[in-house]
Design an enzyme around this catalytic site. Sequence first.
Site, PDB file in Angstrom:
ATOM      1  N   ARG A  56       0.994  -1.271  -0.027  1.00 21.16           N
ATOM      2  CA  ARG A  56      -0.021   0.071   0.009  1.00 21.16           C
ATOM      3  C   ARG A  56       1.030   1.367  -0.081  1.00 21.16           C
ATOM      4  NH1 ARG A  56      -1.847   2.727   4.313  1.00 21.16           N
ATOM      5  NH2 ARG A  56      -1.728   0.884   5.792  1.00 21.16           N
ATOM      6  N   TYR A 109     -14.565  15.740 -16.879  1.00 12.51           N
ATOM      7  CA  TYR A 109     -15.130  14.464 -17.307  1.00 12.51           C
ATOM      8  C   TYR A 109     -16.265  14.212 -16.161  1.00 12.51           C
ATOM      9  CZ  TYR A 109     -15.272   9.216 -16.023  1.00 12.51           C
ATOM     10  OH  TYR A 109     -15.777   7.988 -15.843  1.00 12.51           O
ATOM     11  N   ASP A 181      -5.429  18.137 -16.285  1.00 13.81           N
ATOM     12  CA  ASP A 181      -5.768  16.409 -16.538  1.00 13.81           C
ATOM     13  C   ASP A 181      -5.442  16.390 -17.863  1.00 13.81           C
ATOM     14  OD1 ASP A 181      -6.774  14.102 -17.490  1.00 13.81           O
ATOM     15  OD2 ASP A 181      -8.357  14.250 -15.941  1.00 13.81           O
ATOM     16  N   LYS A 206      -6.468   4.880 -19.946  1.00 15.75           N
ATOM     17  CA  LYS A 206      -6.827   5.059 -21.327  1.00 15.75           C
ATOM     18  C   LYS A 206      -5.618   4.913 -22.308  1.00 15.75           C
ATOM     19  CE  LYS A 206     -10.718   6.333 -19.409  1.00 15.75           C
ATOM     20  NZ  LYS A 206     -10.460   6.408 -18.200  1.00 15.75           N
TER      21      LYS A 206
END
Length: 395
Positions: A56, A109, A181, A206
């Site tokens: 983590r 988005y 972004d 993506k």
Amino acid sequence: MTRNSRGSLVRPHPLPDSASHPVVTPLSPSVVYASDTPDALDAQYEGRVHGYTYSREGHPNADVVARRLDAMEGAEGGVVTGSGMAAVSTVLLGLLKAGDHVVGGNQLYGRSLRMMAEDLPRLGIATTLADPGDVAGVAAALRPETRLVLVEAVSNPTLRLADIDGLATLCRERGILLAVDNTFTTPRAFRPFDHGADIVIHSITKLLAGHSDVMLGYAAARDSDLTERMRVFAVTAGLTPSPFDCWLAERGMLSFDLRFDRAQATAAALADHLAGLRGVRQVLYPTRADHPDATRANALLGGQGCNMVSFELDGGRAAANAFTRAAEGLSFAPTLGDVGTTLSHPASSSHRALSAETRAELGLSEGFFRVSVGLEDPERLAAIFTEAVAQATSG
């Protein structure tokens, strides 16, 4: 039974030493890493030596991906997260606090818009949306407590261009952070740090990974102290990336430049082809002369256009349904960046949570589609769209 008895050791010994090394990065799925002594563990946590403790908090496969993206974006020490929205959350929740104010682009988005509209205010962080192409409008939205402006270099899904240079100047003058972004453009077409941005965000899911089998995000800040604050939040919140996804992403990134260039060239050709089809009301692509931000697109992207094309059909929802049924061989799916071309309908997917009135203000009609262009033969792709548009609008 003695310690040396057969089968008494549950865990195997370390891997054998080798005079050679693997060509492919090994997959490291281990959740925990053993240290020799408490002093050795202290040395790791205090930064005197590099090592891993608990996945983590970091693992080798995430670091490999981070180093690749750092090099592409001109960053250092970027944070890889479990998804693109985890990266957005890492920036907003890792750097803002109750009483702060953030300005977001009004064509972000859909899930980023939802976070701006619902989640941040619930946590005491005020938000305002503004057109990122209108610096004066963004300036008017600023408040004394504004700490950050969040925009997309090229908006999802309308492909509008933010005025990054103007926003960077404004934010620098006001002492406000500018986060960009860069998912649609990727560092192949645009590097936000070169234009004055303070923070860069990616959905690695993506085009960077590129095969629809990975979910990852990335965030990096120009200021290492900001990056460390984001890293601490991501670790605390458990926004951990999967080692396997990181391993797959590295594989995808090895062919990224080739995939980007091929898909971008096909996207430009498809945009021109769609513009000549009867029943297509409008086409949006950054390099086209009729794009609303054509001048800015040329200045920022230098002739690049990315692999995304958006267009609007006549005929509303009925035409949209007919189009997806007729687009044989193309996946109708809310994703982008795959090796195959995919179709997305914002009104029924990414922006479905917005009211019809808000979608109309953004230009997202029931006939609006976003196309993520893949690696198909350009002529074959054009033929598929010709037939699908004809069937969708013939009535």
